[in-house]
Design an enzyme around this catalytic site. Structure first.
Site, mmCIF file in Angstrom:
data_model
loop_
_atom_site.group_PDB
_atom_site.id
_atom_site.type_symbol
_atom_site.label_atom_id
_atom_site.label_comp_id
_atom_site.label_asym_id
_atom_site.label_seq_id
_atom_site.Cartn_x
_atom_site.Cartn_y
_atom_site.Cartn_z
ATOM 1 N N HIS A 182 15.053 163.931 -24.185
ATOM 2 C CA HIS A 182 16.037 163.312 -23.311
ATOM 3 C C HIS A 182 16.844 162.237 -24.028
ATOM 4 C CE1 HIS A 182 13.493 159.669 -22.994
ATOM 5 N NE2 HIS A 182 12.492 160.542 -23.068
ATOM 6 N N ASP A 183 18.116 162.187 -23.708
ATOM 7 C CA ASP A 183 19.027 161.120 -24.125
ATOM 8 C C ASP A 183 19.299 161.087 -25.626
ATOM 9 O OD1 ASP A 183 19.039 159.959 -21.372
ATOM 10 O OD2 ASP A 183 16.964 159.481 -21.867
ATOM 11 N N GLY A 200 12.752 160.822 -27.510
ATOM 12 C CA GLY A 200 13.871 160.380 -26.707
ATOM 13 C C GLY A 200 14.759 159.368 -27.398
#
Length: 275
Positions: A182-183, A200
């Protein structure tokens, strides 16, 4: 010459029938081509395509595929057997989903793929992140650019919160079993070898290259034209142009071979690394 003359025969009924059948075949082919232009899409009878899905021209959807109600497929997309598109997901033109690939998730938010992307066998792209701070019901996002090849069993997750997004740029090769969490923010023209694992919020700039089985700690920043050796664990930022390697990766010097391949001169290769 005599042998050639011997096999010549007058045109009889057999040859006339064969010539007639060829003309019929050619006529049928022309009708088929005209029909293809009018309705160029192919959707296998066993595929499940929601009537609200938006399908472009020249799209091929194979057996046992699923296309959800909010999906949008650009012209020329191909879904191989057993591939699936879920949730609010947009594919640009000429994207290919190989057998077993999954793109998108039935979550608030959006998954967007640009043009000419290949999603490999059983890859999973645009699903919920593996982050405890994600709150059910929050919007989450993934943006992928153009001309990326994402190979078999790779996984790329959406963002963990509405204010952020996972981003993949253009012309990246993401090999088998890689993970982009994520991200993350991935630039252009990167090569991630098999089992490259990015936690992340990792940032990878342009023209980075990893060898196999490397792990990058969350929030690390990988500079452009850098190289990470196989089996490395990266827990600090990697400077531009550098080569790092080791069980706890250490600076090993400039990535001279990578710089040479990308057209840097010997003078430019004497770059001072940032302190």
């Amino acid at each position: 010459m005599n042998s050639l003359l011997k096999i010549r025969r007058p045109i009889g009924s057999f040859y006339l029938q064969r010539f007639s059948s060829l003309l019929t075949y050619a006529s049928n082919e022309k009708r088929h081509e005209a029909s293809s232009l009018e309705n160029p899409n192919f959707i296998h009878s066993s595929a499940i395509v929601h009537p609200n899905a938006l399908i472009g021209q020249g799209v091929s959807i194979g057996p046992f595929c699923t296309v959800g109600s909010s999906a949008r497929l650009g012209n020329g997309c191909q879904l191989y057997p057993g591939s699936h598109i879920f949730g609010n997901t947009e594919l640009g033109e000429r994207c290919v989903l190989m057998t077993g690939a999954v793109v998108g998730d039935d979550l608030p938010g959006l998954t967007v793929l640009g043009n000419n992307n290949i999603i490999g066998h059983h890859a999973v792209v645009g699903v919920k992140c593996q982050d405890m701070k994600y709150k059910p019901g929050d919007e989450c996002f993934l943006d992928i650019g153009d001309n990326n090849e994402i190979r078999e069993h790779a996984s790329i997750h959406r963002s963990s919160k509405p204010s952020d997004r996972t981003i993949i740029g253009n012309n990246n090769l993401i090999m088998g079993s890689c993970h982009i969490a994520h991200d993350c923010k991935i630039g252009n023209n990167n090569i991630f070898a098999n089992n490259t694992l990015l936690a992340g919020h990792v940032i990878a700039e342009d023209y980075t290259h990893t060898a196999g089985a490397i792990v990058v700690h969350q929030f690390c920043h990988i500079g452009s034209f850098s190289f990470i050796g196989g089996g490395s664990v990266v827990s600090q930022d990697v400077p531009k142009y550098a080569m790092v390697a080791g069980e706890r990766a250490e600076l090993r010097g400039l990535n001279l071979e990578g710089l040479r391949r990308h057209g840097f001169t010997a003078t430019e290769g004497r770059i001072q690394l940032p302190v």
